[in-house]
Write a protein that holds these residues in place. Structure first.
Motif, PDB file in Angstrom:
ATOM      1  N   ASN A 110     -12.473  -2.860   4.939  1.00  0.00           N
ATOM      2  CA  ASN A 110     -12.143  -1.295   4.883  1.00  0.00           C
ATOM      3  C   ASN A 110     -12.653  -1.268   3.076  1.00  0.00           C
ATOM      4  O   ASN A 110     -11.965  -1.591   2.359  1.00  0.00           O
ATOM      5  CB  ASN A 110     -10.388  -1.279   4.603  1.00  0.00           C
ATOM      6  CG  ASN A 110     -10.214   0.378   4.758  1.00  0.00           C
ATOM      7  OD1 ASN A 110     -10.700   1.006   3.962  1.00  0.00           O
ATOM      8  ND2 ASN A 110      -9.098   0.572   5.312  1.00  0.00           N
TER       9      ASN A 110
ATOM     10  N   ALA B 230      -2.453  10.798   6.839  1.00  0.00           N
ATOM     11  CA  ALA B 230      -3.372   9.599   7.085  1.00  0.00           C
ATOM     12  C   ALA B 230      -3.209   9.054   8.339  1.00  0.00           C
ATOM     13  O   ALA B 230      -2.147   9.042   8.848  1.00  0.00           O
ATOM     14  CB  ALA B 230      -3.124   8.584   5.878  1.00  0.00           C
TER      15      ALA B 230
ATOM     16  N   HIS C 115      -2.808   2.930   5.354  1.00  0.00           N
ATOM     17  CA  HIS C 115      -3.176   4.088   4.199  1.00  0.00           C
ATOM     18  C   HIS C 115      -1.942   5.113   3.806  1.00  0.00           C
ATOM     19  O   HIS C 115      -1.847   5.157   2.805  1.00  0.00           O
ATOM     20  CB  HIS C 115      -4.326   4.940   4.793  1.00  0.00           C
ATOM     21  CG  HIS C 115      -5.513   4.273   4.905  1.00  0.00           C
ATOM     22  ND1 HIS C 115      -6.583   4.821   5.427  1.00  0.00           N
ATOM     23  CD2 HIS C 115      -5.764   2.835   4.897  1.00  0.00           C
ATOM     24  CE1 HIS C 115      -7.490   3.790   5.419  1.00  0.00           C
ATOM     25  NE2 HIS C 115      -7.187   2.792   4.925  1.00  0.00           N
TER      26      HIS C 115
END
Lengths: 203, 350
Positions: B85, A24, A29
């Motif tokens: 996001n 990632a 993330h």
């Protein structure tokens, strides 16, 4: 049947999320994938009947350690170009690590295939009729007591070390002293006076 | 239930699956209804304490207010900020909501009425509630907006801090019961004090822990006076600022489901769950589920009462209470309780 499906599901997800943790681009993330990996590892633990370990994995790693990871990583000012710039410098060391790990894995598989270790006694560590927690407790507090206490001491030292290293006393900081505030009575701060007219109060 | 499906000719795996599904629906659907009604109750109590009327327009006595709000929210447009996001932004409320639902699997409502009677029930609740914080953190980060982000940082620190003292409180209860199973914890409280009072809360040694647990439960569910994650005077609406429509509703449902759960946990861990308060035969004529919900509702009333009357803490005061008062106190109490049990139950000299 359903155990097999569950095992392959959890195992695949552990490996996939572990890979995605590394791949990632965004560190946040990465941490989230890591949490997914922890979670599925807990699922694997439940499959082998170690539900206590599974719950501890979720409580300690997912609930506390990963929260702090996320906490720190979220506050990072992420510069993607800088993240990738170190690639060439770390490459030789990374390759070395990969080689060592690969060698160890091949060695381990080879040793396991050679046989000789009695694996049967390790497959079912929990005695009949005793719950998981009790079994771990009896072992930890009898046979491995000193090692367990030693581990506790190491953690304590690490805790104190972390505080000593990061704690700094800054001068000129006003700190609220709650107990002093609570102890304060009206008599300490106020005074009941009856001034004569035109005289005022002596302060 | 599984046996019933098997008599209909289903194989065992499918029969247990079907009965599990029915069990989940039998908990989740009434829970959603209860959340809708408890929001109404919360607003009514709050209004009464502020000498207002509260919701009184939709339906008789305003009873349908929550459903009207739900319908309104359902028909709204979902707005996703362009800088957010997107995946994580939508994932966050789902996490909060799901976690708030899954915890109910181990809650015993009456003798034997529990979806999963597992022997690590309390640990399961701790594990599930520790995941709940991710819904808030991820929302704060994924919104890409400063107030939600501050709120997320606050939530992370707050929940981790109070989970520590909650953990120690639970340890003292577990030490006394000798089991992590929720039903065993309730059974352990039968005739616990003086041979006729049902509940660890009546035990002078455990009563302080009941108080600590109640206050920590307020902090853990981010209710007033610890609602710093959504302090409207500082952070707009906290982590929910950028949310709209159903995503926002999921937060509300999850939050109130958690509040009901914490009230239920208070009742189960310290006040005897489905047992009547006094171990006296005529009181057992009332079904256990009535006792459980009566206790749960009594705690919810106190939650609302606190919300209506206590001013919000400052953030450093919140941290001080968690780390400097509750942590040492509960840690000391674990030592005290285990010492007491060692002397009285296990016989330290014998």
């Amino acid at each position: 049947m359903i155990q097999t499906i569950a095992f392959y599901l959890f195992a695949t997800l552990v490996i996939a999320s572990a890979v995605l943790t590394i791949v990632a681009r965004n560190p946040v993330h990465s941490v989230l994938w890591l949490i997914l990996a922890f979670f599925n590892a807990a699922g694997l633990m439940i499959l082998v009947g170690a539900e206590f370990i599974a719950m501890l994995l979720v409580i300690v790693y997912v609930g506390a350690v990963a929260v702090l990871f996320l906490f720190v990583v979220m506050m990072l000012d992420i510069d993607f170009a800088e993240l990738r710039s170190g690639f060439a410098t770390y490459l030789p060391f990374g390759v070395l690590l990969v080689l060592v790990l690969a060698a160890e894995m091949i060695f381990a598989v080879g040793a396991w295939q050679a046989g000789g270790i009695d694996m049967a006694s390790r497959v079912a560590p929990t005695p009949e009729g005793v719950s998981n927690i009790e079994a771990i407790g009896t072992l930890l507090y009898t046979r491995y007591l000193y090692i367990f206490e030693g581990a506790g001491l190491v953690l304590l030292v690490a805790l104190i070390g972390a505080i000593v290293l990061t704690h700094r006393v800054r001068g000129g900081v006003k700190v609220q002293n709650v107990s002093a505030q609570n102890m304060r009575r009206p008599e300490d701060a106020t005074r009941n006076v009856k001034p004569a007219v035109g005289q005022g109060v002596e302060l | 239930m599984t046996a019933l499906f098997q008599t209909w000719g289903l194989p065992f795996a499918w029969a247990s699956f079907a009965s599990m599904l029915i069990g989940i629906l039998a908990i989740a659907l009434p829970l959603m209804l209860a959340v809708a009604m408890i929001i109404y109750v919360d607003r009514k109590i709050w209004a009464a304490m502020a000498l207002r009327r509260g919701p009184n327009v939709v339906g008789p006595w305003g009873l349908l207010q929550s459903f009207a709000d739900g319908l309104k929210v359902f028909l709204q447009e979902t707005i996703i900020p362009s800088a957010a996001n997107k995946g994580l932004f939508l994932l966050a409320p789902i996490i909060t909501f799901t976690v708030a639902l899954i915890v109910w699997a181990v809650i015993p409502f009456a003798p034997g009425v529990v979806l999963a009677d597992i022997n690590i029930g309390l640990l399961y609740i701790l594990a599930a509630s520790s995941i709940g914080v991710y819904g808030v953190i991820i929302a704060g980060w994924a919104s890409n907006s400063k107030y939600p982000f501050y709120s997320a940082l606050r939530a992370a620190a707050q929940m981790v801090s109070y989970e520590v003292s909650i953990g120690f409180v639970l340890i003292s209860v577990v030490l006394w019961t000798g089991s992590f199973n929720m039903s065993a914890i309730i059974e352990g409280q039968r005739a616990h004090v003086f041979g006729f009072l049902n509940g660890y809360g009546f035990n002078p040694l455990l009563f302080p822990m009941a108080v600590v647990f109640f206050i920590s439960a307020l902090a853990e569910t981010a209710r007033a006076p610890f609602d710093l994650t959504e302090a409207e005077s500082e952070l707009v609406a906290g982590y929910q600022t950028e949310y709209s429509s159903m995503a926002f509703a999921l937060y509300w449902l999850g939050e109130y489901a958690n509040v009901i759960l914490m009230c239920g946990l208070n009742a189960i861990l310290f006040w005897g769950g489905w047992l009547p308060p006094i171990d006296w035969a005529p009181l057992y004529m009332v079904p256990g589920i009535v006792w459980f919900f009566a206790k749960l509702f009594a705690f919810f009333f106190v939650f609302s009462w606190v919300k209506a009357t206590v001013p919000r803490y400052r953030y450093d005061q919140l941290m001080r209470l968690g780390w400097k008062i509750f942590l040492p106190l509960s840690l000391f109490w674990v030592v005290l309780v285990s010492g007491w049990l060692e002397v009285t139950r296990y016989g330290v000299f014998g």
